[in-house]
Design an enzyme around this catalytic site. Structure first.
Site, PDB file in Angstrom:
ATOM      1  N   GLN A  73      70.188 -32.236  -4.492  1.00 27.14           N
ATOM      2  CA  GLN A  73      70.661 -33.071  -3.389  1.00 27.14           C
ATOM      3  C   GLN A  73      69.557 -33.378  -2.386  1.00 27.14           C
ATOM      4  O   GLN A  73      69.832 -33.968  -1.333  1.00 27.14           O
ATOM      5  CB  GLN A  73      71.823 -32.370  -2.670  1.00 27.14           C
ATOM      6  CG  GLN A  73      73.013 -32.065  -3.546  1.00 27.14           C
ATOM      7  CD  GLN A  73      73.724 -33.308  -4.045  1.00 27.14           C
ATOM      8  OE1 GLN A  73      73.596 -34.389  -3.477  1.00 27.14           O
ATOM      9  NE2 GLN A  73      74.479 -33.169  -5.127  1.00 27.14           N
TER      10      GLN A  73
ATOM     11  N   LYS B 153      70.968 -38.472  -9.903  1.00 29.21           N
ATOM     12  CA  LYS B 153      71.284 -38.409  -8.478  1.00 29.21           C
ATOM     13  C   LYS B 153      70.229 -39.111  -7.625  1.00 29.21           C
ATOM     14  O   LYS B 153      70.317 -39.088  -6.392  1.00 29.21           O
ATOM     15  CB  LYS B 153      71.421 -36.947  -8.033  1.00 29.21           C
ATOM     16  CG  LYS B 153      72.576 -36.194  -8.695  1.00 29.21           C
ATOM     17  CD  LYS B 153      72.666 -34.759  -8.201  1.00 29.21           C
ATOM     18  CE  LYS B 153      73.673 -33.943  -9.009  1.00 29.21           C
ATOM     19  NZ  LYS B 153      75.060 -34.339  -8.746  1.00 29.21           N
TER      20      LYS B 153
ATOM     21  N   HIS C 291      75.625 -23.982  -5.855  1.00 27.49           N
ATOM     22  CA  HIS C 291      76.355 -24.720  -6.889  1.00 27.49           C
ATOM     23  C   HIS C 291      76.545 -23.791  -8.084  1.00 27.49           C
ATOM     24  O   HIS C 291      75.755 -22.878  -8.320  1.00 27.49           O
ATOM     25  CB  HIS C 291      75.528 -25.947  -7.285  1.00 27.49           C
ATOM     26  CG  HIS C 291      76.222 -26.918  -8.167  1.00 27.49           C
ATOM     27  ND1 HIS C 291      76.349 -26.724  -9.529  1.00 27.49           N
ATOM     28  CD2 HIS C 291      76.807 -28.117  -7.905  1.00 27.49           C
ATOM     29  CE1 HIS C 291      76.981 -27.761 -10.058  1.00 27.49           C
ATOM     30  NE2 HIS C 291      77.276 -28.612  -9.097  1.00 27.49           N
TER      31      HIS C 291
ATOM     32  N   CYS D 132      82.177 -27.798  -7.519  1.00 24.44           N
ATOM     33  CA  CYS D 132      81.413 -26.749  -8.219  1.00 24.44           C
ATOM     34  C   CYS D 132      80.865 -25.718  -7.239  1.00 24.44           C
ATOM     35  O   CYS D 132      79.764 -25.190  -7.424  1.00 24.44           O
ATOM     36  CB  CYS D 132      80.288 -27.348  -9.060  1.00 24.44           C
ATOM     37  SG  CYS D 132      80.872 -28.317 -10.461  1.00 24.44           S
TER      38      CYS D 132
ATOM     39  N   ASP E 278      67.053 -25.233  -5.889  1.00 30.06           N
ATOM     40  CA  ASP E 278      67.874 -26.279  -6.489  1.00 30.06           C
ATOM     41  C   ASP E 278      67.780 -27.499  -5.583  1.00 30.06           C
ATOM     42  O   ASP E 278      68.381 -27.542  -4.511  1.00 30.06           O
ATOM     43  CB  ASP E 278      69.326 -25.783  -6.602  1.00 30.06           C
ATOM     44  CG  ASP E 278      70.299 -26.853  -7.074  1.00 30.06           C
ATOM     45  OD1 ASP E 278      69.916 -28.035  -7.155  1.00 30.06           O
ATOM     46  OD2 ASP E 278      71.458 -26.508  -7.342  1.00 30.06           O
TER      47      ASP E 278
END
Length: 414
Positions: free
Chosen positions: A209, A232, A129, A372, A206
């Site tokens: 998600q 999220k 991302h 992104c 990261d």
């Protein structure tokens, strides 16, 4: 995920906790399939934040009155709850930020600018991302460190042989996305962390998600840093989390300065407070922390393994329905243990933005664009894609509506 028999979710009852899902536009009920961007927020989270504002609203760590004490305790307990949720070793390893992007920047500036030297390597992946890619790219330019990228193969997975080539003794940090927000690929982040540590490099993951929809144990992954966002994972906007190993956070200089993060200030110098407060200057996101605490409670009451199983089942069904359409191209791995709960695709002859507009005519919320991940879309050879992403409240019937709406696009662009 272990292949245990998990009790299926009562999706109907879950949906009742989200009034927004009952909304209608032009007589059509909302079909919300943009969860990789932001999930919806259940009543339990909204109520927790509302109760805070109605009953305990005050600034923290700055007053001895009852309201300040209550707010301070709630804020501190939110750190404790998040630490427990991801397997961290206490609140000292949990820094609250605005979002995943700020968490990335905190490490890049507080660690990267001070520790990286010319000729050292920052190893990323082609599916990063922009929050990671752009940030480390800029740090590389400022420090002289080289930025290199682990290739993505034609199936949408990382080329681990290439990773082993890039992660060598010149590597200082490896930053990888846990689950791709475009391809849905679930990356072997524990293996990447092990590779990094074999060469005395740090590992940043990261998890924006991943944390919302699957069990995550940062100790098991052995990540040095792990970042994610509240909005999220059924929580509020305006709050993110940076996990960092305590010894690393203790050594790092703060990224931002001001009140609340200091131990002592004179006209000549300042010294910093204890973890995690030295990285949280100013008035922090107190109500949002209360909401995040409530979101974690809500998720764990359902069960993260059950959430993962449901999301993967809906994504598998969407993949199979879309794959059966001859004019649809899907990106990323086939359904399986290394694919998460989203599907990015294109309809032949229809730009993703046009398709998304047509979906909106059916009150179906999906995402269009590069998500992104512009360099990844360049790698795929497409300017944009349409992304349908799923969560705990989505149903097969909503997937059917998505696929049925493709016919309108075909007729308009025939």
């Amino acid at each position: 995920m272990s292949q245990r028999n998990l009790e299926p979710l009562d999706v109907g009852a879950i949906r009742e906790e989200f009034p927004v899902l009952q909304r209608e536009f032009d007589g059509q009920q909302v079909v919300y399939l943009d969860n990789a961007a932001t999930t919806q927020t259940p009543d339990a989270v909204v109520d927790a934040m509302s109760d805070y504002y109605r009953e305990s609203n005050a600034n923290i760590h700055r007053g001895i009155h009852h309201l300040s004490q209550e707010a301070s305790i709630a804020y501190e307990e939110a750190h404790d709850r998040v630490a427990e949720f991801i397997g961290a070793d206490g609140r000292e390893e949990i820094v609250f930020t605005k979002n995943t992007t700020e968490s990335e920047n905190l490490v890049a500036y507080a660690w990267g600018l001070n520790e990286l030297d010319p000729g050292e390597k920052i190893v990323l992946t082609e599916m990063e991302h922009h929050a990671s890619l752009v940030t480390w790219q800029q740090i590389g330019e400022r420090t002289g460190a080289d930025v290199e990228y682990v290739r993505v193969d034609d199936d949408g997975r990382l080329d681990l042989d290439h990773a082993r080539e890039l992660i060598d003794d010149d590597a200082a940090i490896v930053s990888a996305v846990h689950v791709s927000n475009t391809l849905g690929t679930v990356n072997p982040v524990a293996e990447l962390a092990e590779l990094a540590h074999e060469h005395d490099a740090l590992a940043f993951v990261d998890g924006a998600q991943a944390v919302p929809n699957r069990p995550v144990d940062v100790a098991e992954i052995d990540a040095d840093f792990y970042a994610f966002s509240g909005h999220k994972m059924a929580g509020p906007t305006g709050i993110g989390v940076l996990y960092g190993k305590r010894e690393l956070l203790e050594e790092m200089e703060p990224f931002l300065y001001g009140g609340g993060m200091i131990r002592k200030v004179t006209f000549e110098e300042s010294t910093w407070g204890d973890l995690p407060w030295k990285f949280e200057p100013g008035t922090p996101p107190i109500a949002e922390a209360v909401g995040l605490h409530a979101a974690v409670d809500w998720l764990e009451e359902i069960g993260m393994e059950r959430i993962q199983a449901h999301e993967e089942e809906i994504a598998r069904y969407a993949y199979e329905r879309l794959e059966a359409e001859e004019d649809v191209e899907i990106y990323g791995p086939e359904p399986g243990p290394d694919r998460g709960g989203l599907v990015s695709f294109n309809l032949e002859g229809v730009h993703a933005h046009d398709l998304t507009s047509i979906m909106n005519d059916h009150t179906i919320a999906v995402r269009a664009g590069d998500h992104c991940t512009q360099p990844l879309h360049d790698r795929l050879g497409v300017p944009a894609s349409t992304r349908a992403s799923f969560y705990v409240y989505n149903t097969r019937e909503e997937v059917d509506k998505l696929v049925d709406a493709l016919e309108d696009a075909r007729q308009l662009f025939a």
